[in-house]
Scaffold this active site. Structure first.
Site, PDB file in Angstrom:
ATOM      1  N   THR A 288       0.753  -1.431  -0.041  1.00 10.40           N
ATOM      2  CA  THR A 288       0.038  -0.088  -0.133  1.00 10.40           C
ATOM      3  C   THR A 288       0.889   1.344  -0.059  1.00 10.40           C
ATOM      4  O   THR A 288       0.743   2.013  -0.856  1.00 10.40           O
ATOM      5  CB  THR A 288      -0.870  -0.058   1.364  1.00 10.40           C
ATOM      6  N   VAL A 289       1.788   1.427   0.898  1.00  9.90           N
ATOM      7  CA  VAL A 289       2.540   2.406   0.928  1.00  9.90           C
ATOM      8  C   VAL A 289       3.606   2.561  -0.009  1.00  9.90           C
ATOM      9  O   VAL A 289       4.051   3.684  -0.718  1.00  9.90           O
ATOM     10  CB  VAL A 289       3.328   2.694   2.350  1.00  9.90           C
TER      11      VAL A 289
ATOM     12  N   VAL B  72       4.706   7.078  12.883  1.00 13.27           N
ATOM     13  CA  VAL B  72       3.692   7.671  14.004  1.00 13.27           C
ATOM     14  C   VAL B  72       2.660   8.684  13.323  1.00 13.27           C
ATOM     15  O   VAL B  72       3.195   9.409  12.682  1.00 13.27           O
ATOM     16  CB  VAL B  72       4.239   8.385  15.238  1.00 13.27           C
TER      17      VAL B  72
ATOM     18  N   GLY C 106       1.160   8.397  10.626  1.00 14.28           N
ATOM     19  CA  GLY C 106       0.870   8.401   9.257  1.00 14.28           C
ATOM     20  C   GLY C 106       1.377   9.633   8.428  1.00 14.28           C
ATOM     21  O   GLY C 106       2.370  10.126   8.696  1.00 14.28           O
TER      22      GLY C 106
ATOM     23  N   GLU D 261      -8.294  -4.543  10.860  1.00 14.23           N
ATOM     24  CA  GLU D 261      -7.863  -6.064  10.099  1.00 14.23           C
ATOM     25  C   GLU D 261      -8.701  -7.049  10.567  1.00 14.23           C
ATOM     26  O   GLU D 261      -9.598  -6.675  11.636  1.00 14.23           O
ATOM     27  CB  GLU D 261      -6.394  -6.196  10.588  1.00 14.23           C
TER      28      GLU D 261
ATOM     29  N   ASP E  35      -0.653  -1.295  19.179  1.00 18.62           N
ATOM     30  CA  ASP E  35      -0.254  -0.477  18.117  1.00 18.62           C
ATOM     31  C   ASP E  35       0.096   0.774  18.757  1.00 18.62           C
ATOM     32  O   ASP E  35       0.973   1.531  18.414  1.00 18.62           O
ATOM     33  CB  ASP E  35      -1.246  -0.447  17.109  1.00 18.62           C
TER      34      ASP E  35
ATOM     35  N   LYS F 292       3.503   3.520  19.091  1.00 17.44           N
ATOM     36  CA  LYS F 292       3.907   4.661  18.523  1.00 17.44           C
ATOM     37  C   LYS F 292       4.082   5.668  19.785  1.00 17.44           C
ATOM     38  O   LYS F 292       4.945   6.708  19.478  1.00 17.44           O
ATOM     39  CB  LYS F 292       2.366   5.145  17.824  1.00 17.44           C
TER      40      LYS F 292
ATOM     41  N   GLY G 171      -3.416   5.333   5.554  1.00 17.81           N
ATOM     42  CA  GLY G 171      -3.625   5.334   4.217  1.00 17.81           C
ATOM     43  C   GLY G 171      -2.441   5.573   3.306  1.00 17.81           C
ATOM     44  O   GLY G 171      -1.206   6.108   3.677  1.00 17.81           O
TER      45      GLY G 171
HETATM   46  N1  LIG Z   1      -0.768   1.357   5.358  1.00 17.52           N
HETATM   47  C1  LIG Z   1      -0.732   2.424   6.257  1.00 17.52           C
HETATM   48  O1  LIG Z   1      -1.866   3.409   6.379  1.00 17.52           O
HETATM   49  C2  LIG Z   1       0.412   2.728   7.046  1.00 17.52           C
HETATM   50  C3  LIG Z   1       0.419   3.892   7.758  1.00 17.52           C
HETATM   51  C4  LIG Z   1       1.437   3.994   8.618  1.00 17.52           C
HETATM   52  C5  LIG Z   1       2.670   3.253   8.687  1.00 17.52           C
HETATM   53  N2  LIG Z   1       2.492   2.129   7.769  1.00 17.52           N
HETATM   54  C6  LIG Z   1       3.660   1.255   7.874  1.00 17.52           C
HETATM   55  O2  LIG Z   1       4.177   1.179   6.447  1.00 17.52           O
HETATM   56  C7  LIG Z   1       4.728  -0.148   6.240  1.00 17.52           C
HETATM   57  C8  LIG Z   1       4.138  -0.937   5.161  1.00 17.52           C
HETATM   58  O3  LIG Z   1       2.756  -0.986   5.207  1.00 17.52           O
HETATM   59  P1  LIG Z   1       1.798  -1.320   4.008  1.00 17.52           P
HETATM   60  O4  LIG Z   1       0.288  -1.013   4.438  1.00 17.52           O
HETATM   61  O5  LIG Z   1       2.165  -0.654   2.642  1.00 17.52           O
HETATM   62  O6  LIG Z   1       1.951  -2.711   4.176  1.00 17.52           O
HETATM   63  P2  LIG Z   1       1.550  -3.726   2.892  1.00 17.52           P
HETATM   64  O7  LIG Z   1       0.298  -3.371   1.896  1.00 17.52           O
HETATM   65  O8  LIG Z   1       1.354  -5.144   3.693  1.00 17.52           O
HETATM   66  O9  LIG Z   1       2.744  -4.119   1.995  1.00 17.52           O
HETATM   67  C9  LIG Z   1       4.111  -4.657   2.356  1.00 17.52           C
HETATM   68  C10 LIG Z   1       4.711  -5.364   1.151  1.00 17.52           C
HETATM   69  O10 LIG Z   1       6.025  -5.934   1.541  1.00 17.52           O
HETATM   70  C11 LIG Z   1       6.106  -7.041   0.942  1.00 17.52           C
HETATM   71  N3  LIG Z   1       7.011  -7.920   1.847  1.00 17.52           N
HETATM   72  C12 LIG Z   1       6.283  -8.412   3.038  1.00 17.52           C
HETATM   73  N4  LIG Z   1       7.505  -9.142   3.248  1.00 17.52           N
HETATM   74  C13 LIG Z   1       8.436  -9.131   2.570  1.00 17.52           C
HETATM   75  C14 LIG Z   1       9.823  -9.837   2.773  1.00 17.52           C
HETATM   76  N5  LIG Z   1      10.098 -10.599   3.387  1.00 17.52           N
HETATM   77  N6  LIG Z   1      10.390  -9.582   1.469  1.00 17.52           N
HETATM   78  C15 LIG Z   1      10.195  -8.615   0.478  1.00 17.52           C
HETATM   79  N7  LIG Z   1       8.707  -8.151   0.418  1.00 17.52           N
HETATM   80  C16 LIG Z   1       8.125  -8.402   1.485  1.00 17.52           C
HETATM   81  C17 LIG Z   1       4.687  -7.474   0.705  1.00 17.52           C
HETATM   82  O11 LIG Z   1       4.445  -8.366  -0.280  1.00 17.52           O
HETATM   83  P3  LIG Z   1       3.161  -9.345  -0.543  1.00 17.52           P
HETATM   84  O12 LIG Z   1       2.384  -8.515  -1.587  1.00 17.52           O
HETATM   85  O13 LIG Z   1       3.765 -10.521  -1.042  1.00 17.52           O
HETATM   86  O14 LIG Z   1       2.553  -9.374   0.798  1.00 17.52           O
HETATM   87  C18 LIG Z   1       4.009  -6.007   0.409  1.00 17.52           C
HETATM   88  O15 LIG Z   1       4.092  -5.819  -1.069  1.00 17.52           O
HETATM   89  C19 LIG Z   1       4.591  -1.073   7.584  1.00 17.52           C
HETATM   90  O16 LIG Z   1       5.710  -0.730   8.482  1.00 17.52           O
HETATM   91  C20 LIG Z   1       3.327  -0.051   8.258  1.00 17.52           C
HETATM   92  O17 LIG Z   1       3.357  -0.331   9.739  1.00 17.52           O
HETATM   93  C21 LIG Z   1       1.355   1.796   6.986  1.00 17.52           C
END
Ligand SMILES: NC(=O)c1ccc[n+]([C@@H]2O[C@H](COP(=O)([O-])OP(=O)(O)OC[C@H]3O[C@@H](n4cnc5c(N)ncnc54)[C@H](OP(=O)(O)O)[C@@H]3O)[C@@H](O)[C@H]2O)c1
Length: 439
Positions: free
Chosen positions: A33-34, A145, A147, A203, A214, A218, A315
């Site tokens: 997502t990010v 923290v 976002g 989730e 969580d 933070k 987001g």
């Molecule tokens: N989403 C938010 O709103 C948000 C807000 C603040 C902070 N964050 C932080 O941002 C980070 C990313 O979040 P996200 O929401 O983007 O997560 P996400 O959508 O689950 O994306 C994670 C990506 O990393 C890949 N991945 C996971 N394990 C891996 C590995 N061992 N080797 C290579 N690639 C791997 C996943 O591949 P697959 O497609 O195979 O699963 C996926 O494409 C996290 O630390 C989260 O806490 C997110």
């Protein structure tokens, strides 16, 4: 594991514009997502100080996007990234394993790191900052923290001239969505949770959010950045929002309040008072006005007083803005030759306590019978706790009657033994709910 070349795609003017020898080479590790939202900004914005060179993800072939310039390397081999000439690695896979190893390896390879990973920074932030400093690299984690709300950059720069002693926030959008939905629609907790899950705000297993894990990660990061205090997240008391009932919003409203999950840390000499959990907050206070999945952080400083930061706590796009802002900051420091991580000369290691002194809201569900209030009042008096008010709304089933006692300010440690004693009373049909009232 393979390096793959991408199919030919239009090379945008914006992207060509970033092709300067001085542009900082950036690799994304994690294209979810990010990661995807960060890539989009890097490819579209024409930011001249940054050049996206690698995208790394497991099973990367399915991740390819036609809008990514053709010279970006797509790979599932993180070692290829670490062995390349990239200057900044962006870790966006989340979790501790293998993210921690990737970040350490990147720093040891002399690469600066930008991450949005709260668990990683909450558990290993001080070590990783020291490692970055020793390697002459940068480590930034502004998106970890709140976002897209730029509170960590504000702590790094705009507030660094103050001496902060308190930080409090609504740090978990899932909890805030659920609580504000119960508030506005007076629906049961379970229905609000289902709605949050259906809308993608929670989730399937939302325990980390609901039970405070969580938010306390933070809070630990905010304490590190704003109060220079090392805090093991698990040392902070976390209370769940699961026992909150729609009727609690009725009683809270009678007190001019609503209910929010609040994370707070107050530094007093060598003790950090810290707590995460549902609290009563005045409806007309900054916290009381935060609806849906927004985040709010308030800081309190010795010289500057109180500051507030409000916005989208999650987001892809808002979080990506925070990541790209960190990238621009790091690239600027690298290009000006001031690339060493600035680390607080020493982090405090305060003792952690949840023993705040506050007024309290106690809610009971009882099987009605004569003498209940007298019995509870006797226990409270024996523990030297002063009742402020007794509230009982009419119209409830006598077999499951909710009523509330509010207490004048006392310490948590003083209240706890009285609550233990009350839990054994035969008319009580649910564990009593104790919420701090933050005025
Ligand atoms: N989403 C938010 O709103 C948000 C807000 C603040 C902070 N964050 C932080 O941002 C980070 C990313 O979040 P996200 O929401 O983007 O997560 P996400 O959508 O689950 O994306 C994670 C990506 O990393 C890949 N991945 C996971 N394990 C891996 C590995 N061992 N080797 C290579 N690639 C791997 C996943 O591949 P697959 O497609 O195979 O699963 C996926 O494409 C996290 O630390 C989260 O806490 C997110």
């Amino acid at each position: 594991m393979s390096e793959t070349s991408s199919k030919a795609v239009p090379n945008t003017a914006a992207h060509r514009g970033s092709r300067q020898t001085s542009a900082c080479r950036v690799a994304l590790v994690g294209f979810g997502t990010v990661g995807r939202a960060v890539a989009k900004i890097l490819c579209e914005s024409g930011e001249r100080s940054l050049r996206l060179t690698h995208i790394c993800n497991r099973n990367v072939e399915r991740k390819r996007q036609p809008w990514v310039p053709s010279d970006v390397v797509w790979t599932d081999d993180v070692d290829l990234v670490l062995g390349s000439d990239v200057e900044i690695v962006v870790e966006l896979i989340g979790g501790l394993n293998p993210a921690e190893k990737i970040v350490r390896d990147a720093l040891r390879a002399g690469k600066s790191v930008v991450t949005a990973n709260k668990q990683l920074i909450a558990h290993h932030g001080p070590d990783l900052l020291q490692l970055a400093a020793s390697q002459g690299c940068q480590l930034e984690f502004g998106a970890s923290v709140a976002g897209g709300v730029p509170v960590l950059p504000a702590l790094r720069t705009g507030l660094s001239g103050d001496r902060l002693h308190g930080i409090a926030g609504i740090l978990n959008g899932t909890c805030n969505y659920i609580l504000s939905r119960i508030e506005t629609a007076r629906i049961p907790f379970s229905e609000a949770l289902e709605e949050a899950q259906a809308r993608g705000y929670a989730e399937a297993d939302a325990s980390e959010d609901l039970d405070g894990g969580d938010a306390r990660a933070k809070l630990a990061i905010l304490a590190l950045s704003g109060l220079h205090a090392r805090v093991v997240p698990e040392s902070v008391r976390a209370r769940s929002i699961r026992p909150i009932d729609a009727v609690d919003f009725d009683y809270a409203a009678e007190l001019g309040c609503t209910i929010r999950q609040i994370s707070r840390a107050d530094l007093k000499q060598h003790t950090l008072f810290a707590d995460v959990g549902p609290c009563l907050v005045p409806t007309d206070s900054p916290f009381g006005g935060v609806q849906r999945n927004l985040n709010l952080v308030l800081t309190s400083g010795q010289y500057g007083g109180d500051m507030a930061f409000l916005g989208a706590g999650a987001g892809g796009d808002p979080t990506a803005v925070a990541v790209v802002s960190d990238l621009i900051y790091v690239a600027g420091r690298l290009s000006s030759g001031s690339g060493d991580q600035e680390v607080a000369s020493c982090f405090r290691t305060p003792s952690i306590s949840s023993d705040f002194e506050t007024p309290w809201y106690l809610r009971f569900f009882v099987r009605d019978q004569p003498g209940i209030v007298a019995r509870l009042a006797e226990i409270l008096a024996r523990h030297r706790l002063n009742i402020d008010a007794v509230l009982q709304k009419p119209g409830f089933d006598k077999a499951s009657l909710p009523f509330v006692i509010t207490l004048e300010p006392c310490h948590n440690s003083q209240l706890h033994p009285a609550i233990e004693e009350m839990s054994g009373l035969d008319f009580s049909i649910r564990p009593s709910l104790c919420l701090p009232i933050l005025r």
